[in-house]
Design a protein around this motif. Sequence first.
Motif: not given
Lengths: 454, 334
Positions: A212-213, A245-247, A256-260
């Motif tokens: 989801f990023n 997709g993964p969130n 940049q790849h680790s946001q809820d």
Amino acid sequence: MATEILMPALSPTMEEGSLAKWLVKAGDTVKSGQILAEIETDKATMEFEAVDEGVIGALLVPEGASGVKVNTPIATLIVEGETAATAAPTAAVAAPAPAAAPVAAKAAPAAEPVPMAAATPDWPAGTPMKTMTVREALREAMAEEMARDETVYLMGEEVGEYQGAYKISQGLLDQFGARRVIDTPITEHGFAGIAVGSAFAGLRPILEFMTFNFAMQAIDHILNSAAKTLYMSGGQMGCPIVFRGPNGAAARVGAQHSQDYAAWYAQVPGLKVVMPYSAADAKGLLKTAIRDGNPVIFLENEILYGRSFEVPDLPDFTIPFGKARVWREGTDVTIVSFGIGMVHALAAADKLAAEGISAEVIDLRTLRPIDYDTVIASVQKTNRCVTVEEGWPVGSIGNHLSATIMERAFDYLDAPVINCTGKDVPMPYAANLEKLALLTPDEVVAAVKKVTYR
Amino acid sequence: MVSRKAAAGASADRPNVSREELLKFYREMLLIRRFEEKAGQLYGMGLIGGFCHLYIGQEAVVVGLEATAKEGDKRITSYRDHGHMLACGMDPKGVMAELTGRAGGYSRGKGGSMHMFSKEKHFYGGHGIVAAQVPLGAGLAFADKYLGNDNVSFTYFGDGAANQGQVYETFNMAALWSLPVVFVIENNQYAMGTAQRRSTSSADIYTRGAAFGIKGEAVDGMDVLAVKAAGQRAVAACRAGKGPYILEMMTYRYRGHSMSDPAKYRSREEVQKMRDERDAIEHVRELLLTGGHATDDDLKLVDRDIKAIVNEAAEFAKTSPEPDLSALWTDITV
């Protein structure tokens, strides 16, 4: 002393894997870059290459072994200047190898907590159950719905020939063909617009974002094109589409790849927002999402993909939106969570039980609509509430629940509601800092003790 | 500007056209112009609010292309959308009532000038975010290809939108997947108030598909016959499964970007020159008169007829009730 070849970590979230196949045997001379073995992770089967040149001393882990922890010695290599004798594996190193005799291929990493709540309204009592991972549940949901409705198709990056960046779409290309399982270029803005346009024209796309990023590049189409069209057209034209997709955070992948995004999307009228925790919910809610006539944001989690749960073995199993699930009944405090937050909530509830505090744990499952009634009824019983989520604190789901509880159950509260969230920082890379930024069960335990004045 | 490309382009050819068709073009273009003039008037009276982007000057583009469409073909455009709706046969009353925000509007008053749709006429909006309609239009074409019919999607956007990144993402996928989409660039020379030479590094936007293997043509967008001829080539290629096609329509908008445009970025003389020398409606009027296909009196009858339709639409738009207050909470989800 010989060089030990260790079980490698081949993905950000890999903790263990299977040694699918050895391509060398003891005594073989290997060169740097030569493929030594095929290793199966939770996502894919990967080739593992030699770094150093030398002669294979011994294979310490047999072919077919599963559950081999990262950094376990799997072979020894005799490099130039060493002798075979000195290279013989020590007893200590050799010991774990036989122990790694093939375990059942799909063994669950750890038994998931069983809901203690009596009411499980999602399937009838006595329904036969099967164990499956969240990953398998999602794949099965898509496969069933694609078989059921010809207008449903899957589009995204690497969903086809690669079999899914996280293996969610494994096998779907073979089953449904390239017309219905469509690999895209890496252009989220463009392909999100194309998928939304096709939904206007009567198709029912499942659009996978690799995470989801990357959906940030497409957020204009999610909000302005998909979510608002039904309203702007006076009800004439809707947009039946699932964005999935993964969130949230995976492991060590940086800011940049680790946001809820749970709270972001939950704010938007015209969207429905789903964030499952268990495999049964992942399956039942994804099937509902695909049949829904609205744009649905379906937030998965990479860390949960490999977790196993009991899933009802029914031919057509769906779960309605807007119904929370009570995973555990309790009397002293209400813990409300969703998605991966449930891992921390349930772990905290276990710890609290050991200290004599009875926690009721509610999984919201859908964030738009939210099942307020279940939360309010629970707070009216326990008089205390702690919310748990991975996202940032400002404008969080917990903030919104706190306000709702205050408005609807103020006189029932014996303590202020506490929101446990991720820390208010971009996700750091360093292992110790990342751990600090993420939520822990202990923080939930501390919050519960605060609201129960223990 | 217009004449340079038209002279160079392949669009100088003209199809044989019947008297009936010429009259039809005249009538349809005149309806758009009179409708837009009336909308401008109602805006001045405070009956229309917010943004209102008029199509005056560009009428030949939609009218010429609609002449190449068949049932099931789709169209989608930007916020300058009134002309497209009238050209595809949507009811002027419903369009005007949407402009005034009334229950009788196409979106029951909830969309406004920029957001109208008609499933019946296959009109997919009316989009307020510059260039968002480009991938959406390719998505309509994706659906047609998926369903196995030979319909095409007319995807309209301006010279300003042509600088948006998503346009090129879409060109790539439309070519890659051979989608039956006609990309119609309505080059009216100004992106809001920015002249093309100040915003666009290369003047020939129709060549921008070359990098993706998409054929493009510059077309005299003030000549409805040239528009139709080019449209027929594009549509035939799409229907034959040859993938997308780009038509850059060289056109001109007489009015401001929106009603609140002070028009400081161009001279009155420039606008007047276009009106005097290149007007699309005058052009057809002349063809009708000089060719002996119609008399002045014939055309006066058409004018009177159109005026009546537009007045009726305005009257409907003024008297249609505002939406019921309960409508605030409907149509959010199905």
